[in-house]
Design an enzyme around this catalytic site. Structure first.
Site, PDB file in Angstrom:
ATOM      1  N   GLU A  49       0.867  -1.171   0.000  1.00  0.00           N
ATOM      2  CA  GLU A  49       0.000   0.000   0.000  1.00  0.00           C
ATOM      3  C   GLU A  49       0.903   1.219   0.000  1.00  0.00           C
ATOM      4  O   GLU A  49       1.722   1.384   0.896  1.00  0.00           O
ATOM      5  CB  GLU A  49      -0.828  -0.029   1.283  1.00  0.00           C
ATOM      6  CG  GLU A  49      -2.288   0.261   1.083  1.00  0.00           C
ATOM      7  CD  GLU A  49      -3.000   0.318   2.408  1.00  0.00           C
ATOM      8  OE1 GLU A  49      -3.035   1.402   3.000  1.00  0.00           O
ATOM      9  OE2 GLU A  49      -3.494  -0.733   2.877  1.00  0.00           O
ATOM     10  N   ASP A  60      -5.771  10.087   9.237  1.00  0.00           N
ATOM     11  CA  ASP A  60      -4.479   9.595   9.705  1.00  0.00           C
ATOM     12  C   ASP A  60      -4.043  10.200  11.032  1.00  0.00           C
ATOM     13  O   ASP A  60      -4.313  11.364  11.319  1.00  0.00           O
ATOM     14  CB  ASP A  60      -3.407   9.888   8.657  1.00  0.00           C
ATOM     15  CG  ASP A  60      -3.518   8.951   7.467  1.00  0.00           C
ATOM     16  OD1 ASP A  60      -3.466   7.724   7.702  1.00  0.00           O
ATOM     17  OD2 ASP A  60      -3.690   9.425   6.342  1.00  0.00           O
ATOM     18  N   TYR A 174     -11.386  -3.596   3.098  1.00  0.00           N
ATOM     19  CA  TYR A 174     -10.510  -3.063   4.140  1.00  0.00           C
ATOM     20  C   TYR A 174     -11.339  -2.898   5.402  1.00  0.00           C
ATOM     21  O   TYR A 174     -12.224  -2.047   5.471  1.00  0.00           O
ATOM     22  CB  TYR A 174      -9.966  -1.709   3.675  1.00  0.00           C
ATOM     23  CG  TYR A 174      -8.810  -1.141   4.472  1.00  0.00           C
ATOM     24  CD1 TYR A 174      -8.826  -1.093   5.856  1.00  0.00           C
ATOM     25  CD2 TYR A 174      -7.700  -0.619   3.812  1.00  0.00           C
ATOM     26  CE1 TYR A 174      -7.765  -0.556   6.577  1.00  0.00           C
ATOM     27  CE2 TYR A 174      -6.626  -0.068   4.523  1.00  0.00           C
ATOM     28  CZ  TYR A 174      -6.678  -0.041   5.899  1.00  0.00           C
ATOM     29  OH  TYR A 174      -5.630   0.509   6.605  1.00  0.00           O
TER      30      TYR A 174
END
Lengths: 258, 393
Positions: A49, A60, A174
């Site tokens: 990734e 994030d 995911y």
């Protein structure tokens, strides 16, 4: 069939789980990124990734925020990352998925992005701030190009949402292990176990778990519940703070994911 | 009204991580319920009157009008609302909604500190925990508001990443919300972000325009010719304009021109931006060719933001609202002018709207009417202005 589907098919036949490391492209520059990719492949990464730096990465945590700042400072953007992957394709055939925020793709143009990415040998994209509802055109263009669209399921996703995300997804699903941001602490409680088994039942594709997996021990526990394990912040941190120990750390992660 | 997916034409939508989608759906449903819930609406009305102090006056600025020598200027006095700005209209509405939804905790971003103070106030009023995110550049500019928030029982988190201003505070607040979404409500402070926030915040702010319309008709016997408001995210502007959208009234939104458009140091999204997706919605955005968000500058922290609420570009495309900008210098001049001619110290944000009125009024005949949204009071800016003028207070 693309590299991602082939990889999961092979792993299934070998009764193995996928190790999916994440690194930020351009942290601290693209030369190093190439080295890191070769190291990851050498240590047994199944899918890589590759993060695209963005000025405002709201999904994030601090580790990847700082990595993005370093990469942007080095002038690395999507326009440079795509030809970079094209260049390194003569050295590696590992599946590469870009993790990018939507505005980078929007500004590039969805159609040109998919065309150029496929042409460069990029296998798919994960766009954390693009839910399926906003991705109709992106999915349609991607399907036509056999470009994988990996979407995220969260612990807050209801049964109806899970179905919606699964329908939008290709390559793998995911599963975000925590309510939170990348690099936060993992908690494998009963609620998590119940929810992921619901997700696995609903998905007719491999399910990889990420967010909060920071040690080989975490990876070892997750591997039993999923088809693949994604490790990001911990690897980014290792490459940045303690590069000499990176290889050993990555090997240990690999060994834990079985 | 936005469409089902939260779009105003091509702008808006819901671009957030999956973790937050269920919370936004829950909020949308709760808000639809509250709209029809008589007791909720009554409680809101009661608190608007007895706690916020609504209706706020519509004041005829006689001396400013005389000074400029043209159109009659009225000020909608949101600076007289409790906590000193229009922000409380929305924060109180959302605090009541969060309580109704059974949330335990409120979080918010703040730029100038006015929305942080308003949210901390709303949290204290309904009895919820409160945490505010504020860029470290802004905590410096607005130290007084940081202390006010703490007095009100809120925790204030300094954000030390990125440009350390409003946009970074929003990123951090969204990260907090993603982590604590089950117990926490995010009080978005402006008509921005993922659906339903742009609609919901506009609705809570639209009380400004409803009152102003009644007041101007009562005083003047007719509708005004112009409405002027400053535009950061754009909530005070939408609040004033919304009620007048179907009327024959011209509207001007004033962005922060900073040090001038050519300097690159500004927050004029229409003058210098393009369409992008940022912090939950598609709208105009100051960005580079790769889609990374550019740094902004304004003398006023509340206008120092790279994007703008999605209903604004929609109404701009429809040619319903005209957008312009005022520079730092023009805003500072207007700040002093209003103080000296009317005895009203405006917030630096609102001073941008006053600056546009200064340019416009003298060009208009004396029978024309301008209504400025005086969205906040300037006490918070006094120290900052003194610093700019090199005066030790």
């Amino acid at each position: 069939m693309n590299r991602i589907d082939n990889t999961f098919k092979r792993l299934k036949a070998e009764n193995k789980k996928a190790f999916i490391p994440y690194i930020m492209a351009g942290d601290p520059d693209l030369e190093k990124t190439k080295e890191h990719i070769m190291t990851l492949e050498e240590c047994g990464a199944d899918i890589i990734e590759l993060g695209v730096p963005f000025s405002d990465p709201l999904a994030d945590g601090p580790t990847i925020q700082r990595a993005a700042e370093r990469a942007l400072k080095a002038g690395v953007t999507l326009k440079k990352i795509i030809p970079f992957v094209k260049r390194i394709r003569s050295h590696t055939q590992a599946p590469i998925v870009l993790m990018t925020y939507y505005n980078s793709v929007f500004k590039y143009g969805e159609a040109s992005f998919i065309k150029d990415a496929v042409d460069a040998g990029i296998d798919g994209a994960i766009i954390p701030d693009l839910p399926p509802e906003e991705a109709e055109s992106f999915i349609e263009l991607s399907r036509a190009a056999d470009f994988s669209t990996v979407f995220l399921v969260a612990p807050t996703s209801t049964k109806e949402r899970i179905k919606k995300v699964v329908d939008a997804c290709s390559g793998f699903l995911y599963y975000v292990s925590i309510t939170g941001i990348t690099g936060a602490r993992l908690s494998l409680d009963e609620r998590f176990k119940r929810h992921i088994s619901l997700v696995k039942k609903s998905a007719d594709m491999p399910v990889a778990v990420g967010f909060g997996v920071s040690t080989p021990e975490d990876a070892g526990m997750i591997t039993r519940l999923a088809d693949g394990v994604i490790v990001g912040s911990a690897i980014v941190k290792k490459f940045y703070e303690h590069p000499a120990g990176a290889k050993e750390f990555i090997r240990k992660l690999r060994e834990a994911i079985r | 009204m936005p469409d089902k997916k939260g779009y105003f034409g091509q702008y808006g939508g819901r671009f957030v991580p999956e973790t937050l989608i269920p919370a936004l759906q829950e909020l949308e449903a709760a808000y639809e319920g509250a709209k029809k819930d008589k007791s909720f609406q009554e409680e809101l009305k009661h608190l608007q009157a007895t706690y916020i102090g609504r209706p706020t006056p519509l004041y005829f600025a006689k001396r400013l009008t005389k000074h400029l020598g043209g159109a009659k200027i009225y000020l909608k006095r949101e600076d007289l609302a409790h906590t000193g700005a229009h922000k409380i209209n929305n924060a109180l509405g959302q605090a009541l909604l969060a309580k109704k939804m059974g949330k335990k905790r409120l979080i918010a971003e703040t730029g100038a500190g006015q929305h942080g103070v308003a949210t901390a106030t709303g949290a204290a009023l309904v009895g919820l925990e409160c945490e505010i995110y504020m860029g470290s550049e802004d905590t410096k500019r607005q130290a007084l508001n940081v202390f006010r928030m703490k007095l009100l029982g809120a925790d204030v988190n300094e954000v030390n990443i990125g440009s350390r201003t409003l946009k970074d505070a929003i990123n951090e607040a969204l990260r907090d919300w993603t982590t604590n979404v089950r117990t926490t409500h995010y009080v978005m402070g402006t008509v921005f972000g993922p659906h339903p926030f742009p609609m919901l915040v506009r609705d809570f702010q639209s009380v400004i325009g409803r009152e102003a319309k009644k007041q101007v008709i009562k005083t003047e016997g007719r509708l005004p010719d112009y409405l002027i408001a400053c535009v950061g995210g754009g909530s005070n502007a939408m609040g004033l304009f919304y009620e007048f959208l179907d009327d024959d009234v011209k509207m001007i939104g004033v962005e922060a021109g900073g040090k001038g458009i050519e300097s690159g140091e500004h927050a004029a999204r229409f003058a210098g931006g393009s369409i992008g997706v940022f912090q939950g919605c598609k709208s105009y955005l100051l960005q580079d060719e790769d889609g990374n968000v550019l740094g902004t500058h304004s003398v006023s922290a509340g206008l120092d933001y790279a994007s703008i609420g999605p209903e604004h570009p929609y109404l701009r495309d429809a040619k319903r609202i005209h957008y312009t900008y005022a520079t730092d210098t023009e805003a500072l001049e207007a700040f002093e002018l209003l103080s000296k001619t009317e005895g009203i110290i405006p917030a630096l944000e609102s001073a941008h709207a006053v600056a546009e009125a200064v340019k416009l009024a003298s060009k208009l005949s004396k029978n024309k009417i301008i209504v400025i949204n005086l969205s906040g009071r300037g006490d918070k800016d006094v120290q900052h202005v003194a610093r700019i003028k090199d005066i030790t207070v």
